[in-house]
Design a protein around this motif. Structure first.
Motif, PDB file in Angstrom:
ATOM      1  N   PHE A 134      34.506  35.755  40.080  1.00  0.00           N
ATOM      2  CA  PHE A 134      33.467  36.435  40.843  1.00  0.00           C
ATOM      3  C   PHE A 134      33.477  35.901  42.272  1.00  0.00           C
ATOM      4  CE2 PHE A 134      32.117  36.662  36.444  1.00  0.00           C
ATOM      5  CZ  PHE A 134      31.620  37.947  36.309  1.00  0.00           C
ATOM      6  N   PRO A 135      34.513  36.229  43.043  1.00  0.00           N
ATOM      7  CA  PRO A 135      34.597  35.713  44.411  1.00  0.00           C
ATOM      8  C   PRO A 135      33.390  36.164  45.243  1.00  0.00           C
ATOM      9  CG  PRO A 135      36.181  37.495  44.052  1.00  0.00           C
ATOM     10  CD  PRO A 135      35.620  37.142  42.721  1.00  0.00           C
ATOM     11  N   GLY A 136      32.924  35.238  46.077  1.00  0.00           N
ATOM     12  CA  GLY A 136      31.779  35.553  46.917  1.00  0.00           C
ATOM     13  C   GLY A 136      30.446  35.155  46.310  1.00  0.00           C
ATOM     14  N   LEU A 137      30.432  34.800  45.020  1.00  0.00           N
ATOM     15  CA  LEU A 137      29.206  34.361  44.360  1.00  0.00           C
ATOM     16  C   LEU A 137      29.310  32.873  44.026  1.00  0.00           C
ATOM     17  CD1 LEU A 137      28.578  37.331  41.890  1.00  0.00           C
ATOM     18  CD2 LEU A 137      27.514  36.940  44.116  1.00  0.00           C
TER      19      LEU A 137
ATOM     20  N   VAL B 182      45.878  35.847  39.762  1.00  0.00           N
ATOM     21  CA  VAL B 182      44.428  36.047  39.886  1.00  0.00           C
ATOM     22  C   VAL B 182      44.098  37.021  41.008  1.00  0.00           C
ATOM     23  CG1 VAL B 182      42.244  34.901  40.415  1.00  0.00           C
ATOM     24  CG2 VAL B 182      43.879  33.788  38.906  1.00  0.00           C
ATOM     25  N   ASP B 183      44.766  36.862  42.173  1.00  0.00           N
ATOM     26  CA  ASP B 183      44.485  37.747  43.312  1.00  0.00           C
ATOM     27  C   ASP B 183      44.837  39.200  42.980  1.00  0.00           C
ATOM     28  OD1 ASP B 183      43.592  35.622  44.791  1.00  0.00           O
ATOM     29  OD2 ASP B 183      45.527  35.261  45.770  1.00  0.00           O
ATOM     30  N   GLN B 184      45.939  39.397  42.274  1.00  0.00           N
ATOM     31  CA  GLN B 184      46.341  40.760  41.906  1.00  0.00           C
ATOM     32  C   GLN B 184      45.364  41.372  40.903  1.00  0.00           C
ATOM     33  OE1 GLN B 184      50.289  39.655  40.690  1.00  0.00           O
ATOM     34  NE2 GLN B 184      51.236  40.465  42.541  1.00  0.00           N
ATOM     35  N   LEU B 185      44.879  40.561  39.961  1.00  0.00           N
ATOM     36  CA  LEU B 185      43.881  41.052  39.016  1.00  0.00           C
ATOM     37  C   LEU B 185      42.597  41.451  39.741  1.00  0.00           C
ATOM     38  CD1 LEU B 185      44.321  38.425  36.137  1.00  0.00           C
ATOM     39  CD2 LEU B 185      44.990  40.828  36.070  1.00  0.00           C
ATOM     40  N   GLN B 186      42.209  40.660  40.729  1.00  0.00           N
ATOM     41  CA  GLN B 186      41.019  40.985  41.513  1.00  0.00           C
ATOM     42  C   GLN B 186      41.225  42.272  42.308  1.00  0.00           C
ATOM     43  OE1 GLN B 186      38.102  39.703  41.486  1.00  0.00           O
ATOM     44  NE2 GLN B 186      38.338  37.743  40.473  1.00  0.00           N
TER      45      GLN B 186
END
Length: 524
Positions: free
Chosen positions: A372-375, A186-190
């Motif tokens: 949607f990190p941060g939301l 997930v982190d790599q996709l982001q």
């Protein structure tokens, strides 16, 4: 590009290796050949060029200086041409090349430098020919894969048959569209999505434990919508590999554009379904057929959930519908997902116990938050509809619950309409037209007054009710004198027939403002 080794394989050139140079130097790409007798040719040499010289500079500079000058220009090596006056390569030149790790080849008196230039030209022409032939063949294979519906995975398979590279296709919503020989978390996709969001997009992206990865943008409808990712840095890719990756990225744009077109049609189809549910009347008869088209049974129990971001503007909803659709697909739940101007609505069959629905909604909120990190995503739920004909009130309730959650910065991320305040629950049970008529009849005179005279009656009423009828607090919030506030409230009483000093009249005004804020009749 050719290599020194490819020249050595041409016996007619009569080349002999005197110094092989650093490890791998003979197999390194060579840009071109450069004939020179200057003591210092570094100003005219390009990186990777092969220096051809007869040694006419000998006597002007030491051999070590000449070699250092060539090395400084990052040349690919030296070919020393023997002549009648100098039938052997000078020992000091050999030692200097050995000291600098620079390849040194010797060519016999009988072979002119023009033969070397011609051989190089032939090698480059053949390389270019092979590259073009390979590009045409690869293009045919890629076009065939797309025309047969192989998708992005089929396109990667074509590339992998030619180059064994770890590959992935990721869109700007951090979704993995295809992988071949690679795995992205997930982190790599982001990280890839963030790189695509830059203007212009990055050419490499740091993927943590996987290191630097090369990024080849994939354009679709007028923008960069995805990327072909190779889990190797650009510097480690050969020219043929980069050319193949660039060509594949162009073909992937066709596949991404096709996917977007299909998604667009599905979204419009789903949006029309919501309009049918909301409008009621004769259009409601079309709802069951539309539900069946999405694989949803219209005759069984149905659930509705509305998703948005707390405190978010409408622009933040981009891509949310696709993420929600992916979530339900992963859960094995058929669903109609449609994006509106303020939220995204999902209609799904639900035969499980009703208390399990909030648990599914919690998982949905968690999935959206990861994408949607941060939301902060929020999910509003209506009650269960026994069948398609009962969907309208559940749709309205789920949207109202979502709207309430959007206004909160903390608290639950999932809430059912039945858990809202009692007055909202009661309003949700009444006919929308009746509610709008009630609200309009009370607030209409205030709106007309404010529009004609540039007044502040409606904002004043809202502020007065928001401050629980406290005169001083309301005046301070509006930055007016208390006497001004009293005059405005007196005018409100005159226009509406409701006295804000009486509890029952204040309730009417509060409900009218609440109904207007709900704006249930709006489909988006």
């Amino acid at each position: 590009m050719f290599t020194l080794q490819s020249l050595l394989r041409r016996a007619a050139l009569e080349l002999r290796v005197l110094v092989p140079g650093d490890p791998g130097a003979l197999e390194a790409p060579v840009a071109w050949v450069h004939n020179t007798e200057l003591p210092d040719p570094s100003a005219y040499l390009r990186e990777g060029e092969l220096v051809l010289t007869n040694g006419l500079w000998i006597g002007q500079v030491p051999a070590a200086r000449f070699v250092q000058n060539v090395k400084r220009a990052k040349a690919g090596g030296i070919v020393f041409g023997l002549r009648a006056e100098l039938p052997g390569t000078p020992g000091e030149l050999i030692e200097a090349c050995r000291a600098e790790g620079l390849p040194l080849l010797e060519i016999s008196v009988a072979v002119p430098f023009t033969a070397v230039s011609k051989a190089v030209a032939d090698l480059l022409a053949d390389e270019r020919k092979q590259s073009l032939v390979g590009m045409v063949r690869r293009g045919d294979a890629l076009a065939t894969a797309i025309s047969r519906g192989a998708g992005a995975s089929g396109v990667l398979d074509v590339l992998r048959r030619e180059h064994d590279l770890p590959l992935a296709v990721v869109d700007r919503m951090a979704r993995s569209l295809a992988v071949a020989g690679a795995t992205l978390d997930v982190d790599q996709l982001q990280a890839v999505a963030a790189a695509l969001a830059r203007k212009p997009p990055a050419l490499e992206v740091e993927l943590g434990g996987a290191g630097l990865a090369a990024l080849f943008p994939v354009g679709a409808v007028g923008d960069i919508d995805a990327a072909l990712i190779c889990l190797r840095p650009l510097r480690e890719l050969t020219t043929p590999e980069r050319q193949a990756l660039e060509q594949t990225a162009r073909f992937l744009s066709l596949e991404v554009a096709k996917q977007q077109a299909v998604q667009g049609i599905e979204m419009r189809f789903a949006g029309e379904l919501l309009e049918m549910i909301l409008s009621g009347g004769w259009r409601a008869a079309e709802v069951p057929g539309r539900l069946r088209a999405f694989g949803v049974d219209p005759d069984g129990p149905l659930a509705v959930c509305a998703v948005a971001f707390a405190g978010g503007e409408a622009a933040t909803l981009y891509g949310l519908a696709e993420v929600i659709g992916e979530f339900f697909a992963a859960e094995g739940v058929p669903a109609v997902v449609a994006g509106g101007s303020q939220d995204v609505v999902a209609v799904l069959p639900w035969r499980n116990p009703e208390p399990e629905l909030p648990m599914l909604a919690q998982r949905l909120a968690g999935s959206v938050e990861r994408r949607f990190p941060g939301l902060r995503p929020v999910v509003g739920l209506g009650g269960l509809a026994a069948h398609a004909a009962e969907l309208r009130p559940q749709l309205l309730q789920s949207r109202e619950a979502c709207r309430v959650l959007r206004r909160t910065r903390t608290g639950p991320s999932v809430r059912a309409f039945a858990e809202l305040g009692t007055h909202r629950l009661l309003l949700g049970l009444l006919d929308t037209e009746t509610l709008r008529h009630f609200s309009g009849s009370l607030l209409g005179p205030l709106k007309d007054h404010d529009r004609r005279r540039g007044g502040e009656l409606e904002p004043t009423l809202r502020a007065f009710l928001d401050h629980d009828g406290q005169w001083a607090a309301t005046a301070a919030a509006l930055h007016v004198h208390v006497n001004t506030l009293r005059n405005r409230l007196a005018r409100i009483t005159e226009l509406t027939g409701r006295d804000v000093a009486r509890t029952e009249d204040r309730v009417d005004l509060f409900l009218a403002l609440t109904i207007e804020a709900m704006d249930w009749a709006q489909p988006g």
